[in-house]
Design an enzyme around this catalytic site. Sequence first.
Site, PDB file in Angstrom:
ATOM      1  N   TYR A 131       0.956  -1.061   0.021  1.00  0.00           N
ATOM      2  CA  TYR A 131       0.031  -0.362  -0.171  1.00  0.00           C
ATOM      3  C   TYR A 131       1.140   1.112   0.149  1.00  0.00           C
ATOM      4  O   TYR A 131       2.188   1.054   0.232  1.00  0.00           O
ATOM      5  CB  TYR A 131      -0.961   0.121   1.192  1.00  0.00           C
ATOM      6  CG  TYR A 131      -0.294  -0.046   2.204  1.00  0.00           C
ATOM      7  CD1 TYR A 131      -0.401   0.983   2.837  1.00  0.00           C
ATOM      8  CD2 TYR A 131       0.010  -1.158   3.088  1.00  0.00           C
ATOM      9  CE1 TYR A 131       0.484   1.192   4.668  1.00  0.00           C
ATOM     10  CE2 TYR A 131       0.121  -1.144   4.694  1.00  0.00           C
ATOM     11  CZ  TYR A 131       0.917   0.072   5.196  1.00  0.00           C
ATOM     12  OH  TYR A 131       1.931   0.251   6.386  1.00  0.00           O
ATOM     13  N   HIS A 142      -4.491   7.840  13.185  1.00  0.00           N
ATOM     14  CA  HIS A 142      -4.697   8.266  11.948  1.00  0.00           C
ATOM     15  C   HIS A 142      -5.847   8.068  11.624  1.00  0.00           C
ATOM     16  O   HIS A 142      -6.801   7.176  12.005  1.00  0.00           O
ATOM     17  CB  HIS A 142      -3.871   8.694  10.627  1.00  0.00           C
ATOM     18  CG  HIS A 142      -3.750   7.217  10.679  1.00  0.00           C
ATOM     19  ND1 HIS A 142      -4.844   6.377   9.388  1.00  0.00           N
ATOM     20  CD2 HIS A 142      -3.200   6.122  10.965  1.00  0.00           C
ATOM     21  CE1 HIS A 142      -4.270   5.070   8.655  1.00  0.00           C
ATOM     22  NE2 HIS A 142      -3.837   4.883   9.927  1.00  0.00           N
ATOM     23  N   CYS A 196      -1.818   1.023  12.842  1.00  0.00           N
ATOM     24  CA  CYS A 196      -2.104   1.700  13.471  1.00  0.00           C
ATOM     25  C   CYS A 196      -3.006   1.853  13.657  1.00  0.00           C
ATOM     26  O   CYS A 196      -4.266   0.638  14.209  1.00  0.00           O
ATOM     27  CB  CYS A 196      -2.245   3.169  12.187  1.00  0.00           C
ATOM     28  SG  CYS A 196      -0.602   3.004  11.385  1.00  0.00           S
TER      29      CYS A 196
END
Length: 393
Positions: free
Chosen positions: A302, A320, A338
């Site tokens: 990605y 995020h 994340c």
Amino acid sequence: MGVRRLLLTIAVALVGGAGVVTGVNVEDADGDGVPTILAPRPARVTVSYQPSGGPPVSPTAQIRITASGGELRDVALTPPSGVPVKGTLAPDRRSWAPAEPLRYSTTYTWSGTAADAEGKTVPVAGKLVTVSPSRLVRATVNIGDGRTVGVAAPVQIQFSGHITDRAAVERALTVNTSVPTEGSWGWLQDESGGSRVHWRTKDYWKPGTKVVVSAKLFGVGYGSGSYGAADVSSTFAIGRSQITKADVTSHQLVVIRGGQQVASYPASYGLDSDPNRNTRSGVHVITEKFTDKRMRSEQYGYDVMEKWAVRMSNNGEFIHANPQTTGVQGSSNVSHGCVNLSTADAKAYYDSAMYGDPVEVTGSGVKLSARDGDIWVWTMDWATWRRLSALAG
């Protein structure tokens, strides 16, 4: 002319009209009425130097000149440039010391005089040589003057080269706080081309604490011929307490500010079934914020731009926005490590976050460790952390 008259004539001729010849004593030594010429009396004052000769010294060594049996009339310590070093003469005029640091790789010359009670003088003279480092190592502090940081922020000093004599360096470091705070220095593995030492509190900082860090490193020998290039310091403050609770099994990101819960955001953490994608358990520390952050991985294929990214570890873990996982936020963990939030929630968290805020991740099968980046100091218990000090004993 008799012998008595001859001796008297010689004495008068030597004494002359002024009545005194410097360094010559004229007196009736044997009581026979005949003046006798005696040898000059030496000055009773002596001068000593610290350090006295020997090998080259550090430019910050305790340098002093002292007069015994008299006083210093004038003293100068002068480098080849010809501009004397600023110094301080003691009120009793018995000692003098430099009032400013010397320079590396320089030969200085002592000059001046000292005098005893009768005015007889001896010279102030000699050489003083400072060391010539094989390498000057610079240091930087992570927190700049005037900043306000979170309650988990460690003080980090990064060096531009390897430090062999860590104990000597640590003795030159101080942390003063406006309220009593227990803390300790700890040396971590070298990074960014040099050694690094962190100062961590036993517990999180108390909000409102004022902190002054002083690293008197100029003149300190680091070992292997290296020396400190310059002193560094920082004065900063601890802000409000904001602790983020990140239990990966809850699928929520909870914000505690001042001891009260102020937010709970639906979240998606790292994929549980892949250890490489787990969000690491342990106390993370926020270090950076980005309105837009490019994130890419060759391993997982990605390359995307994400909004409102808050870095909580140097291993690539961020909090995020990720619109692509909005549908499972609050119910499933699918990220690559994340913490994914909605765009609105990520913006709200971004606005509240500060450098040094702790993010306490729990429930993951993989723990935060040294391989995960620069701030992992909170993963150790207090006793283990203190053993990382070069002065631990």
